[in-house]
Each structure stands twice: as structure tokens, then as C-alpha cells.
Motif scaffolding. Structure first.
Motif, PDB file in Angstrom:
ATOM      1  N   VAL A 106       0.841  -1.201   0.000  1.00 17.01           N
ATOM      2  CA  VAL A 106       0.000   0.000   0.000  1.00 17.01           C
ATOM      3  C   VAL A 106       0.871   1.244   0.000  1.00 17.01           C
ATOM      4  CG1 VAL A 106      -1.693   1.322   1.330  1.00 17.01           C
ATOM      5  CG2 VAL A 106      -1.962  -1.146   1.081  1.00 17.01           C
ATOM      6  N   GLU A 107       1.907   1.244   0.827  1.00 15.78           N
ATOM      7  CA  GLU A 107       2.806   2.395   0.875  1.00 15.78           C
ATOM      8  C   GLU A 107       3.492   2.599  -0.460  1.00 15.78           C
ATOM      9  OE1 GLU A 107       5.226   1.258   4.168  1.00 15.78           O
ATOM     10  OE2 GLU A 107       3.835   2.089   5.645  1.00 15.78           O
ATOM     11  N   ARG A 108       3.902   1.507  -1.108  1.00 13.25           N
ATOM     12  CA  ARG A 108       4.541   1.635  -2.414  1.00 13.25           C
ATOM     13  C   ARG A 108       3.549   2.209  -3.420  1.00 13.25           C
ATOM     14  NH1 ARG A 108       8.413  -1.915  -6.054  1.00 13.25           N
ATOM     15  NH2 ARG A 108       7.914  -0.866  -7.969  1.00 13.25           N
ATOM     16  N   SER A 109       2.313   1.742  -3.369  1.00 17.16           N
ATOM     17  CA  SER A 109       1.285   2.249  -4.284  1.00 17.16           C
ATOM     18  C   SER A 109       1.118   3.758  -4.123  1.00 17.16           C
ATOM     19  CB  SER A 109      -0.042   1.532  -4.029  1.00 17.16           C
ATOM     20  OG  SER A 109      -1.069   2.128  -4.766  1.00 17.16           O
ATOM     21  N   HIS A 110       1.102   4.226  -2.899  1.00 13.05           N
ATOM     22  CA  HIS A 110       0.964   5.671  -2.645  1.00 13.05           C
ATOM     23  C   HIS A 110       2.186   6.422  -3.169  1.00 13.05           C
ATOM     24  CE1 HIS A 110      -2.663   5.868  -0.028  1.00 13.05           C
ATOM     25  NE2 HIS A 110      -2.423   4.567  -0.009  1.00 13.05           N
ATOM     26  N   ARG A 111       3.361   5.832  -2.994  1.00 14.61           N
ATOM     27  CA  ARG A 111       4.582   6.476  -3.486  1.00 14.61           C
ATOM     28  C   ARG A 111       4.569   6.561  -5.008  1.00 14.61           C
ATOM     29  NH1 ARG A 111       9.269   4.435  -5.352  1.00 14.61           N
ATOM     30  NH2 ARG A 111       8.845   2.377  -4.523  1.00 14.61           N
ATOM     31  N   ILE A 112       4.192   5.468  -5.661  1.00  7.61           N
ATOM     32  CA  ILE A 112       4.129   5.459  -7.118  1.00  7.61           C
ATOM     33  C   ILE A 112       3.098   6.478  -7.615  1.00  7.61           C
ATOM     34  CG2 ILE A 112       3.519   4.068  -9.152  1.00  7.61           C
ATOM     35  CD1 ILE A 112       6.263   3.378  -7.949  1.00  7.61           C
ATOM     36  N   ASP A 113       1.943   6.533  -6.942  1.00  4.44           N
ATOM     37  CA  ASP A 113       0.934   7.539  -7.308  1.00  4.44           C
ATOM     38  C   ASP A 113       1.529   8.937  -7.239  1.00  4.44           C
ATOM     39  OD1 ASP A 113      -0.928   5.524  -7.648  1.00  4.44           O
ATOM     40  OD2 ASP A 113      -1.918   5.884  -5.728  1.00  4.44           O
ATOM     41  N   ALA A 114       2.242   9.212  -6.162  1.00  2.00           N
ATOM     42  CA  ALA A 114       2.837  10.539  -5.987  1.00  2.00           C
ATOM     43  C   ALA A 114       3.891  10.821  -7.055  1.00  2.00           C
ATOM     44  CB  ALA A 114       3.446  10.668  -4.592  1.00  2.00           C
ATOM     45  N   ASP A 117       0.961  18.874 -11.314  1.00  2.00           N
ATOM     46  CA  ASP A 117       1.697  20.100 -10.989  1.00  2.00           C
ATOM     47  C   ASP A 117       0.940  20.981  -9.998  1.00  2.00           C
ATOM     48  OD1 ASP A 117       3.976  21.716 -11.199  1.00  2.00           O
ATOM     49  OD2 ASP A 117       3.072  22.940 -12.779  1.00  2.00           O
ATOM     50  N   GLY A 118       0.391  20.347  -8.962  1.00  2.00           N
ATOM     51  CA  GLY A 118      -0.271  21.092  -7.903  1.00  2.00           C
ATOM     52  C   GLY A 118      -1.716  21.475  -8.177  1.00  2.00           C
ATOM     53  N   CYS A 143       0.876   5.135 -16.472  1.00  2.00           N
ATOM     54  CA  CYS A 143       2.116   4.551 -16.974  1.00  2.00           C
ATOM     55  C   CYS A 143       2.468   3.283 -16.204  1.00  2.00           C
ATOM     56  CB  CYS A 143       3.239   5.575 -16.848  1.00  2.00           C
ATOM     57  SG  CYS A 143       4.833   4.971 -17.403  1.00  2.00           S
ATOM     58  N   TYR A 144       2.217   3.279 -14.910  1.00  2.00           N
ATOM     59  CA  TYR A 144       2.617   2.168 -14.037  1.00  2.00           C
ATOM     60  C   TYR A 144       2.018   0.841 -14.480  1.00  2.00           C
ATOM     61  CZ  TYR A 144       3.508  -0.474  -9.771  1.00  2.00           C
ATOM     62  OH  TYR A 144       3.932  -1.413  -8.877  1.00  2.00           O
ATOM     63  N   ASN A 145       0.760   0.805 -14.817  1.00  2.23           N
ATOM     64  CA  ASN A 145       0.098  -0.452 -15.156  1.00  2.23           C
ATOM     65  C   ASN A 145       0.146  -0.811 -16.635  1.00  2.23           C
ATOM     66  OD1 ASN A 145      -0.851  -1.331 -12.589  1.00  2.23           O
ATOM     67  ND2 ASN A 145      -2.294   0.362 -12.645  1.00  2.23           N
ATOM     68  N   TYR A 146       0.269   0.179 -17.501  1.00  2.00           N
ATOM     69  CA  TYR A 146       0.133  -0.091 -18.925  1.00  2.00           C
ATOM     70  C   TYR A 146       1.395   0.104 -19.755  1.00  2.00           C
ATOM     71  CZ  TYR A 146      -4.823  -0.315 -17.994  1.00  2.00           C
ATOM     72  OH  TYR A 146      -6.040  -0.681 -17.507  1.00  2.00           O
ATOM     73  N   HIS A 147       2.353   0.859 -19.277  1.00  3.37           N
ATOM     74  CA  HIS A 147       3.494   1.194 -20.128  1.00  3.37           C
ATOM     75  C   HIS A 147       4.863   0.849 -19.536  1.00  3.37           C
ATOM     76  CE1 HIS A 147       0.633   3.199 -22.681  1.00  3.37           C
ATOM     77  NE2 HIS A 147       0.203   3.895 -21.641  1.00  3.37           N
ATOM     78  N   ARG A 148       4.991   0.828 -18.229  1.00  2.00           N
ATOM     79  CA  ARG A 148       6.310   0.628 -17.624  1.00  2.00           C
ATOM     80  C   ARG A 148       6.519  -0.846 -17.287  1.00  2.00           C
ATOM     81  NH1 ARG A 148       8.279   0.999 -12.393  1.00  2.00           N
ATOM     82  NH2 ARG A 148       6.544   2.193 -11.589  1.00  2.00           N
ATOM     83  N   PRO A 149       7.566  -1.466 -17.867  1.00  2.00           N
ATOM     84  CA  PRO A 149       7.860  -2.868 -17.551  1.00  2.00           C
ATOM     85  C   PRO A 149       8.278  -3.017 -16.081  1.00  2.00           C
ATOM     86  CG  PRO A 149       9.258  -2.060 -19.345  1.00  2.00           C
ATOM     87  CD  PRO A 149       8.493  -0.901 -18.825  1.00  2.00           C
TER      88      PRO A 149
END
Length: 67
Positions: free
Chosen positions: A5-13, A21-22, A40-46
Motif C-alpha cells: 500500500v505504501e509503495r502504491s501511494h509512493r508510485i501515485d505521488a 503540478d499542484g 504509466c505504471y500499469n500499462y506502459h512501464r515494464p
């Protein structure tokens, strides 16, 4: 599970909110459109843990072999 969960929040950020941009979006439909545009995380980044595949590619593979 806490680490995931923490990683998911970090990736979102790092990968989504930074693109805004705020800018605060208070319309759920607009926000969801932006999420789809910037996923990008789910569809483009290996991912190394998925053998260089994206989560979406892995999902397609899993569902194709189960059908």
C-alpha cells in the motif's frame, strides 16, 4: 500488505500527482480521465518482478491461459 500500500501511494505521488503540478481536481469524472491518461505504471512501464512485462500484459496473459 502494508508495504504494498505504501509503495502504491509512493508510485501515485511520483508518477501521477506530479503530472498535475499542484492542480486540484474536484470533479470525479475529470480526475478519472486524468488517471486513465497517466497510467504509466500499469500499462506502459515494464516491471522486473513480472519478467519485464507490464501489469496489464501479465493480467492479459493470466486471463488468456485460464479461458
Amino acid at each position: 500488505m502494508k508495504g504494498k500500500v505504501e509503495r502504491s501511494h509512493r508510485i501515485d505521488a511520483e508518477e501521477f500527482y506530479r503530472l498535475l503540478d499542484g492542480v486540484v481536481i474536484d470533479d470525479a469524472e475529470v480526475f478519472n480521465d486524468k488517471l486513465r491518461e497517466g497510467d504509466c505504471y500499469n500499462y506502459h512501464r515494464p516491471h522486473g518482478g513480472l519478467g519485464g512485462r507490464t501489469p496489464y500484459e501479465r493480467l492479459k496473459q493470466k486471463t488468456a491461459t485460464q479461458a
